[in-house]
Design an enzyme around this catalytic site. Structure first.
Site, PDB file in Angstrom:
ATOM      1  NE  ARG A   5     -21.039   2.157 -25.131  1.00 30.00           N
ATOM      2  CZ  ARG A   5     -19.919   2.439 -24.471  1.00 30.00           C
ATOM      3  NH1 ARG A   5     -19.976   2.788 -23.202  1.00 30.00           N
ATOM      4  NH2 ARG A   5     -18.753   2.373 -25.058  1.00 30.00           N
TER       5      ARG A   5
ATOM      6  CB  THR B 107     -13.496   2.221 -35.902  1.00 32.57           C
ATOM      7  OG1 THR B 107     -13.547   3.591 -35.475  1.00 32.57           O
ATOM      8  CG2 THR B 107     -13.106   2.164 -37.368  1.00 32.57           C
TER       9      THR B 107
ATOM     10  CG  PHE C 271      -3.763   2.396 -35.713  1.00 31.58           C
ATOM     11  CD1 PHE C 271      -4.206   3.680 -35.449  1.00 31.58           C
ATOM     12  CD2 PHE C 271      -4.387   1.341 -35.054  1.00 31.58           C
ATOM     13  CE1 PHE C 271      -5.237   3.917 -34.561  1.00 31.58           C
ATOM     14  CE2 PHE C 271      -5.422   1.558 -34.163  1.00 31.58           C
ATOM     15  CZ  PHE C 271      -5.849   2.850 -33.910  1.00 31.58           C
TER      16      PHE C 271
END
Length: 555
Positions: A92, A71, A380
């Site tokens: 990836r 992210t 967060f």
């Protein structure tokens, strides 16, 4: 909104429009639907590669759920575009093992995603399937030769190292007996499966420079010995040509886009705890040929992904990052400070302080490479101002640039401050990275230098089995290969219960494997396995699809 709902709320632009941003002619695109395409290797330009800025994103030791490294990578790529840089993210491909296992989707989150997210997390463009087929073709050829009356190479079935693979967590396949059912079933022998992300074919795909190099590497795969003790390679079975044909499309990088319509490449998918943990060399070089900045990531913590990215991938490809971003989260630092998993959303500055040595250990190991490091605090909702202030002040006291990354909630705009600090660090970098070890070092010396410099360990202890295997590999002339450590991602040590910054510990090497096609020796520490198992409550239990084709529970 969930990640999936956010992803589906933004219609992807036609991939030809994304390619146009990179000045790629439409007739060079190999379409997989309307919003993803493969790119020809002819677009790779060595002159542009040397002029580009490569930014590596890594992390502190993660919690079981991960710390949002992908992210941050996607958000940083969008953030660099926000501040006027021509940037793209190169990462990836997700493996179905974690998608249906413990972690769920792996293409970013919130407003920092690559799309089409459902396709990317499922079968995508078929690269993983091609890797499986090439791997399992070699396995079939080995067993066929063992049984053959004519053309038999005299392979001793007891020495065969090559395993089949599949892209799923299935512990029951780790060790099996194959060839049952009488003469028609072949010659019974011990065998097993690796997960596709940990297969040598995936490693070869990710390190190959072109299709010829890929085919040659496939031929160099060491599969076992004859009854006389002579090594047998895939080329002795004339396997490399057919294997390369199966990988002819998989070798081409995949072009997709972020939610903000910026170009992204997703290519290759090895795990970092049991493989080299980073996307393909060709994907990275393609990105550097098409953009001024390339943001890439390496799996799990810096002790695994970043170490292998630099010592294996960059050394082989002749690349060197201009900056390294170390992702830290307040929840992970509290976890390393002794806070239980179910209490990480509660404010606890004492636990945060107690967990800071883990951050410091990773900063120390990254600085050993001689490159500038920027700390990204992945934000967060439950992080408090007091906790963020404490972490920022600690980084500043250490003299390390630091910025909040708010890509999940705000996309590129939430990563502008991070992008500016990363750009400043990258543009001021004139050094190339310093490897942890020299290729001339013995394999044992390489292991010791990694374990002491990167993990903070004291000694490396090899089991009798590992010592015997190492002697065999050295006798075959492979002592100059790099090493690709297979170790738990949950701790700097080989014991997942040792959180924080362990001290006075040794690394125990249970056994070794060798990947002569990929070009490295694999020391396996502790109980790490190359075929993971599913958790007691796998993510697959929450995934469904309705009659309209709407998927739920994938992310």
């Amino acid at each position: 909104m969930t990640d999936l709902e956010i992803s589906l709320s933004v219609p992807p632009k036609p991939i030809r429009d994304i390619a146009a941003k990179l000045n790629i002619p439409e007739d060079l695109l190999e379409y997989y639907g309307t919003n993803k395409a493969k790119l020809p290797l002819s677009l790779i330009d060595p002159k542009k590669i040397s002029q580009g800025k490569l930014v590596l994103v890594t992390a502190i030791t993660p919690t079981p759920a991960g710390e949002g490294k992908t992210t941050v990578s996607i958000g940083l790529g969008d953030g660099l575009n926000h501040i006027g840089k021509k940037a793209m993210t190169v990462i990836r491909e997700p493996s179905l093992g974690p998608v249906f296992g413990i972690k769920g989707g792996a293409a970013g989150g919130g407003r920092s995603q690559v799309i089409p997210m459902v396709d990317i997390n499922l079968h995508f463009t078929g690269d993983f399937s091609a890797v499986e087929k090439a791997n399992n073709l070699l396995a079939a050829l080995i067993d066929n030769n063992i049984q053959a009356k004519q053309g038999n190479l005299g392979i001793d079935p007891r020495t065969v190292l090559w395993k089949r693979c599949m892209d799923m967590n299935d512990r029951a396949l780790r060790n099996i007996i194959s060839g049952l059912g009488g003469k028609a079933g072949g010659v019974p022998r011990e065998a097993g499966f690796n997960i596709t992300a940990a297969s040598e074919i995936m490693a070869i795909l990710c390190l190959s420079q072109d299709i010829e190099d890929l085919q040659q590497r496939c031929g160099q795969i060491y599969i076992g010995d004859t009854f006389e003790g002579k090594p047998v390679y895939a080329r002795d079975l004339k396997a490399e040509g057919a294997m390369a044909v199966l990988l002819k499309d998989a070798i081409k990088p995949n072009l997709v886009q972020t939610l903000e319509g910026n170009p992204a490449i997703i290519h290759g998918g090895p795990f970092a705890n049991i493989a080299q943990g980073t996307n393909t060399v060709l994907g990275t070089k393609m990105g550097l040929s098409l953009a001024d900045y390339v943001v890439t990531e390496a799996g799990f913590g810096a002790d695994l992904g970043a170490e292998k990215f630099l010592n294996i991938k960059c050394r082989a490809a002749g690349l060197s990052p201009s900056a390294i971003v170390l992702v830290a989260t307040i929840r992970a630092l509290k976890y390393h400070g002794g806070k239980p998993l179910n209490e990480l959303t509660l404010e606890d500055t004492a636990a945060l302080k107690a967990g800071l040595p883990n951050l410091e250990r990773h900063l120390s190991s990254l600085k050993s490479f001689g490159l500038p490091v920027v700390v990204a605090i992945n934000n967060f909702d439950r992080d408090t101002e007091a906790e963020k202030r404490l972490l920022i002040e600690h980084c500043e006291a250490l003299g390390v640039p630091v910025a909040i990354s708010n890509g999940w909630a705000e996309g590129g705009k939430g990563c502008e401050a991070l992008a500016r600090k990363v750009a400043e660090a990258a543009e001021g970098c004139t050094a190339t990275f310093t490897p942890t070890y020299a290729l001339e070092d013995s394999p044992r010396q390489k292991m010791e230098k990694i374990c002491r410099t990167i993990y903070g360990a004291e000694n490396v202890i090899l089991s009798n089995v590992a010592s015997r295997q190492l002697r065999r590999f050295e006798d075959l002339g492979y002592g100059n290969l790099p090493v690709c450590m297979a170790k738990t991602q949950k701790s700097l040590s080989d014991d997942e219960k040792k959180l924080g910054r362990p001290e006075n510990f040794d690394i125990h090497i249970r056994e070794l494997e060798i990947a002569t096609g990929a070009g490295f020796i694999i020391p396996i520490a502790g109980n790490i396995l190359r075929m993971p198992g599913l958790p007691s409550s796998p993510a697959s239990e929450r995934i469904s699809i309705d009659r309209e084709g709407t998927i739920s529970g994938l992310f």
